[in-house]
Design an enzyme around this catalytic site. Structure first.
Site, PDB file in Angstrom:
ATOM      1  N   LYS A  74       0.842  -1.200   0.000  1.00 49.98           N
ATOM      2  CA  LYS A  74       0.000   0.000   0.000  1.00 49.98           C
ATOM      3  C   LYS A  74       0.874   1.244   0.000  1.00 49.98           C
ATOM      4  CE  LYS A  74      -3.652  -2.584   2.210  1.00 49.98           C
ATOM      5  NZ  LYS A  74      -4.254  -3.050   3.456  1.00 49.98           N
TER       6      LYS A  74
ATOM      7  N   GLN B 239      -5.116  -1.940   9.672  1.00 49.83           N
ATOM      8  CA  GLN B 239      -4.748  -3.220   9.062  1.00 49.83           C
ATOM      9  C   GLN B 239      -5.192  -4.376   9.958  1.00 49.83           C
ATOM     10  OE1 GLN B 239      -3.200  -3.536   5.938  1.00 49.83           O
ATOM     11  NE2 GLN B 239      -3.642  -5.697   6.244  1.00 49.83           N
TER      12      GLN B 239
ATOM     13  N   ASP C 100     -11.573   1.986   3.591  1.00 53.70           N
ATOM     14  CA  ASP C 100     -11.774   0.537   3.449  1.00 53.70           C
ATOM     15  C   ASP C 100     -13.256   0.208   3.257  1.00 53.70           C
ATOM     16  OD1 ASP C 100      -9.640  -1.160   3.283  1.00 53.70           O
ATOM     17  OD2 ASP C 100      -9.272  -1.243   5.442  1.00 53.70           O
TER      18      ASP C 100
END
Ligand code: NAP
Length: 282
Positions: free
Chosen positions: A52, A96, A119
């Site tokens: 990322k 995460q 997300d």
């Protein structure tokens, strides 16, 4: 033989488009920024975060990492999220997963400002998706829809079958397919006679995490087969949920693993960060 849907190429194209958008935003004085929180040191997570960060770098999105120790308390984690919620220079916040067991990941996701929820996991974004309102959509499902669009695969009126009902893949993807006017069936671990259902699919998505689960006898002739699965086989090689070699002979389109859905996920995350930054203009 099926046409291979090249996710790697499409992701590259999207990243290039995003780079131009980021340049335009910067000219207006806005530098899109993604912050990533990682709790503890999960090896796989480290690889994902690195990917990322690389993608951000390439596009010109600023990236700030918060690596916090395994023993972080709930208050500390929620405190950090709140700080990032408040910071005007940060447009996207990503937590995460997995996080250590003593922390409640749902509670943490829910505490992220939904306007920075790149997300697409916040209940407000999930709810907006369900009622067909503009929202941040979970990146992997969004990537699948983008692939279908790029290859001019018509979804409307088609019979779509999704294997898997997770909150990050199966459910949002089923919702997106429904919003695009497909007739959607969701299969899961309790589904009986799964092959009978999958054989009816014009669009078949495998998102369960079982190597070679979808075999040729489960697939209708000329179906579009999307393989979301990422698994390691006995030789340590990356494989999907679909028996690619044999299904490729029957399907009209198929995504490979690697090089299919995987690269699209990161590209869609970047797209969400740019969108979050743009949203601050209004
Ligand atoms: P997950 O949370 O473990 O969910 C798996 C789903 O599959 C569950 O709904 C489960 O049913 C269902 N399932 C399990 N075994 C089944 C069976 N034998 N028959 C039918 N359904 C079955 O996994 P996930 O996070 O959605 O991920 C799924 C796969 O996609 C994994 O391989 C993951 O690594 C991969 N993935 C890839 C990307 C990407 O970027 N390409 C992103 C995310 C995930 P129940 O609900 O009944 O348990």
């Amino acid at each position: 033989m099926a046409t291979i849907i090249n996710g790697k190429e499409l992701a590259k194209k999207i990243r290039l488009e995003l780079k131009n958008e980021v340049d335009e935003l910067k000219a207006k004085g806005i530098e899109p920024k993604l912050s990533v929180i990682m709790v503890g040191n999960d090896k796989a997570s480290e690889v994902y975060v690195r990917n990322k960060s690389k993608a951000c770098n390439e596009i010109g999105i600023a990236f700030e990492e918060f690596l916090i120790p395994e023993e972080t308390t709930k208050e500390e984690l929620l405190g950090l999220i709140e700080k990032l919620n408040q910071r005007k220079d940060i447009h996207g916040i990503l937590l995460q997963s997995p996080i250590p067991k003593h922390l409640d990941i749902r509670e943490a996701f829910n505490s992220i400002d939904y306007r920075k929820d790149v997300d697409g996991f916040h209940p407000i974004n999930v709810g907006k998706l369900a009622i067909g309102e503009e929202s941040f959509v979970s990146c992997t499902p969004a990537g699948v829809m983008e692939m279908l669009k790029e290859y001019d695969i018509d979804v409307q009126g088609k019979r779509a079958v999704v294997i898997g009902r997770s909150n990050i893949v199966g459910k949002p993807l089923s919702q997106l397919l429904l919003n695009a006017n497909a007739t959607v069936t969701i299969c899961h671990s309790k589904t009986q006679n799964i092959a009978e259902i999958t054989k009816e699919a014009d669009i078949l998505v495998a998102a369960l995490g079982k190597p070679k689960f979808v075999t040729a006898n489960m697939v209708k002739k000329a179906a579009v087969v999307i393989d979301v699965g990422i698994n390691r086989n006995d030789e340590g090689k990356l494989v999907g949920d679909v028996d690619f070699e044999n299904v490729e002979k029957i399907a009209s389109y198929i995504t490979p693993v690697p090089g299919g859905v995987g690269p699209m996920t990161v590209a869609m995350l970047m797209k969400n960060v740019v969108k979050a930054a743009k949203n601050t203009i209004n």
